[in-house]
Design an enzyme around this catalytic site. Structure first.
Site, PDB file in Angstrom:
ATOM      1  N   CYS A 147     -44.988   9.075 -60.787  1.00 33.28           N
ATOM      2  CA  CYS A 147     -46.022   8.819 -59.779  1.00 33.28           C
ATOM      3  C   CYS A 147     -47.034   9.951 -59.686  1.00 33.28           C
ATOM      4  O   CYS A 147     -48.232   9.713 -59.643  1.00 33.28           O
ATOM      5  CB  CYS A 147     -45.378   8.596 -58.408  1.00 33.28           C
ATOM      6  SG  CYS A 147     -44.274   7.183 -58.369  1.00 33.28           S
ATOM      7  N   HIS A 148     -46.549  11.189 -59.624  1.00 34.85           N
ATOM      8  CA  HIS A 148     -47.456  12.322 -59.450  1.00 34.85           C
ATOM      9  C   HIS A 148     -47.188  13.455 -60.423  1.00 34.85           C
ATOM     10  O   HIS A 148     -47.765  14.526 -60.297  1.00 34.85           O
ATOM     11  CB  HIS A 148     -47.393  12.835 -58.010  1.00 34.85           C
ATOM     12  CG  HIS A 148     -47.839  11.799 -57.036  1.00 34.85           C
ATOM     13  ND1 HIS A 148     -46.957  11.021 -56.333  1.00 34.85           N
ATOM     14  CD2 HIS A 148     -49.078  11.390 -56.673  1.00 34.85           C
ATOM     15  CE1 HIS A 148     -47.628  10.174 -55.565  1.00 34.85           C
ATOM     16  NE2 HIS A 148     -48.915  10.377 -55.750  1.00 34.85           N
ATOM     17  N   GLY A 149     -46.264  13.266 -61.378  1.00 37.80           N
ATOM     18  CA  GLY A 149     -46.073  14.227 -62.447  1.00 37.80           C
ATOM     19  C   GLY A 149     -45.139  15.386 -62.161  1.00 37.80           C
ATOM     20  O   GLY A 149     -45.205  16.396 -62.849  1.00 37.80           O
TER      21      GLY A 149
END
Length: 183
Positions: A147-149
């Protein structure tokens, strides 16, 4: 005559005290009986208590694999680490970490005993926004939150990305050599 009046007065006091104690006791018992259902309804329901612990059979998980189980409605990773994964996690104990923590500290059981290095039991929610990371992706061969790394190593410690904390260990205890109880 004085003696008879004094005895009667002492006897009345004793009866009066008994009546006060009896009425007070009955009122206290009545209040307790009235209040108990209200107090008892605040206890968790049977279905909630049933979810408070989860037992996992470890014999079905080969080295290098993991399963995801549910505990209290939340996902938990149960990972059977390989010797290479354990060595990598221990080697990275002194690396530059956002949330420094030794690998051995992440293996502690619910009762404070040291866990077995090959078993890593983590709550499976990313500490950034609660997504569920995937395994064996990313530079550190641990978990990766798409989702956000956020990237976690083989001990579940945050190595890069927006997540502020490590994946938290789940409370667990070994029942025997082949099973654990989470919760």
């Amino acid at each position: 005559m004085a003696d008879a009046t004094g005895d009667t007065h002492a006897e009345d006091t004793t009866r009066r005290d008994f009546i006060f104690i009896a009425v007070g006791s009955a009122a206290a018992i009545g209040a307790a009986v009235t209040v108990w259902p209200f107090v008892d309804q605040m206890n968790p329901a049977a279905d909630t208590r049933a979810l408070s612990t989860t037992e996992v059979d470890l014999s079905a998980i080969p080295p290098g694999q993991q399963i995801k189980v549910m505990w209290q409605g939340k996902p938990v990773f149960v990972r059977h680490r390989t010797p290479e994964e354990i060595a990598s996690a221990v080697r990275d104990d002194y690396a530059q970490l956002k949330d420094p923590q030794f690998d051995a500290d992440r293996l502690k059981q619910e009762d404070g005993q040291a866990g077995k290095a090959e078993w890593l039991i983590l709550q499976a929610n990313c500490t950034h926004l609660g997504c569920i990371p995937t395994f064996a992706e990313g530079v550190y061969h641990g978990w990766f939150c798409p989702c956000h790394g956020s990237v976690y190593d083989t001990s579940g410690r945050i190595r890069s990305g927006p997540a502020p904390k490590n994946l938290p260990p789940a409370p667990y205890v070994f029942m025997n050599d082949t099973s654990i109880r989470i919760g």
